[in-house]
Write a protein that holds these residues in place. Structure first.
Motif, short mmCIF file in Angstrom:
data_model
loop_
_atom_site.label_atom_id
_atom_site.label_comp_id
_atom_site.label_asym_id
_atom_site.label_seq_id
_atom_site.Cartn_x
_atom_site.Cartn_y
_atom_site.Cartn_z
N VAL A 10 -7.44 -44.01 0.54
CA VAL A 10 -6.54 -42.86 0.58
C VAL A 10 -7.23 -41.63 -0.01
CG1 VAL A 10 -4.25 -42.02 -0.06
CG2 VAL A 10 -4.64 -44.46 0.22
N ALA A 11 -8.00 -41.85 -1.08
CA ALA A 11 -8.67 -40.75 -1.75
C ALA A 11 -9.60 -40.01 -0.79
CB ALA A 11 -9.46 -41.27 -2.95
N ARG A 46 -7.81 -37.50 1.29
CA ARG A 46 -7.55 -36.31 0.49
C ARG A 46 -8.79 -35.44 0.38
NH1 ARG A 46 -3.62 -35.08 -3.09
NH2 ARG A 46 -4.67 -33.09 -3.00
N LEU A 47 -9.92 -36.08 0.09
CA LEU A 47 -11.18 -35.33 -0.06
C LEU A 47 -11.52 -34.59 1.22
CD1 LEU A 47 -13.39 -37.87 -2.06
CD2 LEU A 47 -12.39 -35.74 -2.89
N PRO A 71 -13.04 -36.16 -15.30
CA PRO A 71 -13.50 -35.96 -13.92
C PRO A 71 -14.64 -34.95 -13.79
CG PRO A 71 -11.21 -35.19 -14.25
CD PRO A 71 -11.74 -35.58 -15.56
N LEU A 72 -15.09 -34.78 -12.56
CA LEU A 72 -16.16 -33.84 -12.26
C LEU A 72 -15.59 -32.57 -11.65
CD1 LEU A 72 -18.45 -36.42 -10.43
CD2 LEU A 72 -18.59 -35.76 -12.84
N SER A 121 -11.78 -30.47 -8.50
CA SER A 121 -12.09 -31.52 -9.48
C SER A 121 -11.75 -32.87 -8.87
CB SER A 121 -11.32 -31.29 -10.78
OG SER A 121 -9.95 -31.45 -10.56
N LEU A 122 -12.54 -33.85 -9.19
CA LEU A 122 -12.32 -35.20 -8.68
C LEU A 122 -12.94 -36.19 -9.66
CD1 LEU A 122 -14.78 -35.89 -5.71
CD2 LEU A 122 -15.09 -34.09 -7.35
N ARG A 123 -12.42 -37.42 -9.64
CA ARG A 123 -12.95 -38.42 -10.56
C ARG A 123 -14.26 -38.98 -10.01
NH1 ARG A 123 -7.38 -41.32 -11.32
NH2 ARG A 123 -6.42 -40.01 -12.90
N GLU A 128 -13.97 -41.28 -7.16
CA GLU A 128 -13.79 -40.63 -5.86
C GLU A 128 -15.10 -40.03 -5.37
OE1 GLU A 128 -9.49 -40.28 -7.48
OE2 GLU A 128 -10.68 -38.44 -7.51
#
Lengths: 738, 74
Positions: free
Chosen positions: B23-24, B27-28, B50-51, B61-63, B66
């Motif tokens: 799912v991520a 989103r990305l 996160p980054l 921003s995303l973990r 991800e």
């Protein structure tokens, strides 16, 4: 549609990415003509507004900010349902307005591409041109409008720029035809969508091409469950089609982003110019400090301290709260002077003014907190706060987005729970709402202050840390730890599931719009006042009635009748000094009568009835009654204890007599003190963990649209409070009483 | 082939592919992370996650988990 068609209302849906100024534009267009509500069954907010321009009435529906029109949950489905006219009790929009951020066109046009496929007359509001200019970006608006095939209006929502032109354009949509549906997808994909649409129509004539496309793209299976009766044959067909498309180099769902971003690039080709070297904006420079490991952490702690200081210090909130208290005292004095003693007077003073006033006193804190949160949100810092906190929250299965709601809950859980709307994942939002009431809100403060001051020795550890501070701090920590534990358990039991992705835009910093900030503050403040005026009002009347009836004044007064008569005769001929003594004695008697009346009331009876239940907590029936009385609002405990311990209801947490009397209180017929350190600790722990706030439960009901969650919250918190208080009492009794 | 999570601060690279099974990833991609697009590492939060990256002219921003889904052109 012909121009001379009869006048009709234009229903315009507002769509757009978050942080594009959509709400500001909605507010600017509709002014005060707005209505907010919830859709049944989901937590999506429903915002309607309207305006009349050149004699044409326009109804606006503000849909939640979203990056995409691909529904993956009931909440996201609402947006699509409204746009397609499938939402019950909602008129199908006959036009769409998409708000886009001019400084971020590439990503913002993604949703424009999806909206265009709906075929509705569309206008694009090109907002935030000033930020684009700062970034060195210029857009050829005329060219862009031609390529998109829809009118574009440049707006400056925070300065109300371009509004008239926007209104003109919106009204003109009434005369425009539906726009041709233009799919950015490759032909093979479009063919598959066409076939699926035909198949769906066999079952349901109403089904749209847009939903067929979404169904093919949605590999999560959510839409399939939602839209089709789940026929095995259809499912197999969809899976087979996806395989075929993958073989053709069009893998689902990746093909959507690839096709749409390709379309976006074609549209923007040559009409958006950037300066050769990307400008380092002020926003970039600020961010270098604020998301920096060291600088960012220091600033974060600084801003949180500043906020709490403003909320809890006397300087701002304290003085305002004093004025509100003073105001209610004046009203109480007025009622006291103008009404004869009796039920009505008691209802007004002990019930309404004490109950509603006790809650309204927190209005300044709520307004100040929301003032800060609105500023931080508007300027773009809140997204950074969530970013900074995400790691900590992910340890308990939540994300950084839960930070703000939980932070707000330290002032009051009500705005905190409302702030959980920023969390788009349903499960995360629910868990955040369920643990928010555990944060030590300002209503717990009086309880902590009273009991700490009365029972905790005023000593310091190592000459620095005061024991009082330590106990207070422990209560705040207890709430936080309990919330962490409950969130952790909920994630693994009744609300399981994958950790949702944390993919969040960090918007450019901008100067907050003062009017927007004030509007948020007034809106939240007013919502709070409304709740105090309705629900709290009703609950206090009920508690008052339970503590007032049945009332046998004669029986209560009888034992003292003789003494009173005697004292009153003496008073007539007494000297000043004697008179003071006599009056003191009379007051004492009155308090004893009040206490007797309360003991005989339904509340007092309930207190006796539950005494066996509260014994393991070290409590007597009076504490039990006070706890029961404070279920609607925990502040009530102070005044109830005042009445129960024969002091009259006018006590507050700093009242020395109440502190002294509860210290002296004895178990009936013995020399044993009711209160001691273990009992005080057990009461504090109970109040730290218990769901004693009807307004909070009502808001949980409203935000989750179900009775299930407020009931769940009430039960789990009460159990937690009871068990916590029992352990505290039993363990500390071993330590302090042995 | 390297992953987005391995990019060092200030470094820029082009996206090769995204593991689209989660799912991520969807989103990305909706947020603009598509093959061929360039992405720059801006930094990370105090605990290293996160980054923060820059893509299509904005900050996202995303973990790390991800960012692991995103393969870069080497």
């Amino acid at each position: 549609m012909s121009v001379d068609a009869p006048a009709r209302t234009l229903n315009v849906a507002l769509v757009g990415n978050p942080n594009t100024g959509k709400s500001t534009l909605f507010n600017a267009l509709s002014g005060i003509r707005q209505k907010t509500g919830n859709y049944p069954g989901v937590t999506v907010e429903k915002k309607h507004g309207s305006f009349t321009h050149k004699g044409q009435k326009v109804e606006l529906i503000d849909l939640p900010g979203t990056y995409s029109l691909a529904p993956r949950s009931p909440d996201e489905m609402v947006t699509v349902d409204v746009l397609l006219g499938r939402q019950a009790n909602e008129t199908k929009p006959n036009a769409v307005m998409v708000i886009v951020d001019a400084s971020n066109l590439e990503r913002n046009l993604y949703i424009v591409s999806q909206v265009k496929e709906l075929g509705l007359p569309t206008v694009v509001a090109l907002n935030m041109g000033d930020i684009a200019r700062d970034k060195g970006i210029s857009v050829d608006v005329i060219q862009l409008s031609q390529r998109l095939g829809v009118p574009i209006v440049a707006t400056q929502a925070n300065r109300r720029g371009g509004l008239d032109q926007l209104r003109d354009t919106i009204v003109s949509l009434l005369d425009s035809d539906s726009i041709p549906v233009e799919s950015p997808f490759p032909e093979e994909f479009r063919d598959k969508v066409g076939q699926l649409h035909a198949k769906l129509q066999e079952h349901d004539e109403q089904s749209t091409r847009y939903l067929a496309e979404r169904l093919l793209l949605d590999t999560s299976g959510y839409l399939e469950k939602e839209l089709t009766s789940g026929g095995k044959e259809l499912h197999n067909w969809i899976v087979e089609s996806r395989n075929q498309l993958a073989e053709l180099g069009q893998p689902v769902p990746a093909i959507e982003a690839i096709s749409r971003y390709k379309w976006v690039q074609e549209v923007l080709d040559g009409i958006v110019t950037r300066e050769a070297t990307r400008k380092v904006t002020l926003s970039d420079r600020i961010d270098r400090i604020l998301t920096n490991r060291i600088g960012g952490t220091i600033f974060f702690i600084f801003i949180m301290t500043l906020m709490f200081q403003a909320v809890f210090s006397d300087l701002v909130a304290g003085n305002l709260m004093g004025y509100i208290e003073g105001f209610f005292e004046i009203i109480a004095g007025f009622v006291d002077a103008s009404l004869a003693d009796g039920a009505l007077k008691s209802l007004l003073i002990d019930g309404v003014i004490a109950g509603v006033g006790g809650v309204l006193v927190f209005l300044p804190q709520i307004c100040i907190l929301f003032f800060f949160i609105a500023i931080l949100e508007d300027c773009g810092y809140l997204a950074r706060a969530a970013y900074l906190m995400d790691r900590l929250f992910s340890k308990i299965g939540l994300s950084g987005k839960s930070f703000i709601p939980l932070l707000s809950s330290f002032a009051c859980a009500i705005p905190g729970i409302m702030a959980a709307r920023v969390i788009e994942n349903r499960r995360d939002r629910l868990i955040t709402i369920l643990v928010a009431p555990l944060m030590s809100c300002s209503a717990r403060m009086p309880v902590y202050v009273l009991l700490t001051a009365a029972f905790i020795p005023d000593e310091t550890i190592g000459g620095v840390l005061s024991l009082h501070t330590l106990v207070m701090l422990s209560m705040y920590l207890l709430g936080i730890l309990a919330a962490v534990g409950v969130a952790f358990v909920l994630r693994r039991t009744i609300l399981p599931g994958e950790t949702p992705p944390f993919v969040m835009e960090l918007p450019s910093y901008k100067f907050p719009s003062i009017s927007g900030v004030l509007m948020v503050m007034v809106e939240k403040g007013w919502a709070f006042v409304k709740r105090a005026g309705t629900l709290i009002f009703a609950m206090t009347v009920i508690v008052w009635a339970l503590s007032y009836f049945p009332r046998d004044e004669e029986a209560a007064t009888a034992p003292f009748a003789e003494e009173i008569a005697q004292l009153e005769t003496q008073l007539e001929s007494a000297s000043d000094e004697e008179a003071a003594q006599i009056e003191h004695r009379l007051a004492e008697i009155n308090n004893q009568i009040d206490g007797e009346l309360l003991r005989g009331s339904f509340l007092g009876m309930a207190g006796h009835w539950i005494e066996p239940v509260v014994r393991p907590l070290g409590w007597d029936w009076k504490i039990g009654s006070a706890a029961i009385a404070s279920f609607p609002a925990r502040e009530v405990i102070i005044s109830t204890m005042g009445v129960l311990y024969n002091l009259g209801g006018e006590e507050d947490e700093e009242s020395a007599p109440l502190r002294e009397t509860i210290k002296e209180a004895k178990w009936a017929g013995t020399d044993e003190n009711v209160f001691n350190i273990p009992v005080a600790l057990s009461i504090m722990v109970f109040f730290a963990l218990c769901a004693q706030c009807a307004a909070t439960l009502a808001v949980i009901k409203r935000e989750t649209n179900s009775w299930r969650w407020p009931i769940f919250t009430f039960v789990y918190m009460t159990v937690l409070a009871y068990v916590g208080a029992m352990i505290t009492y039993q363990v500390s009794a071993l330590v302090f009483l042995s | 082939m390297s992953k987005l999570s391995q990019l060092s601060v200030g470094q820029e690279a082009v996206i090769a592919s995204i593991d689209a099974s989660s799912v991520a990833a969807v989103r990305l991609m909706e947020m603009g992370m598509t093959p061929g697009c360039s992405v720059k590492m801006i930094g990370s939060a105090p605990f290293g996650d996160p980054l923060e990256v820059e893509i299509r002219g904005y900050h996202l921003s995303l973990r790390k988990t991800e960012a692991d889904l995103v393969e870069l052109v080497s």
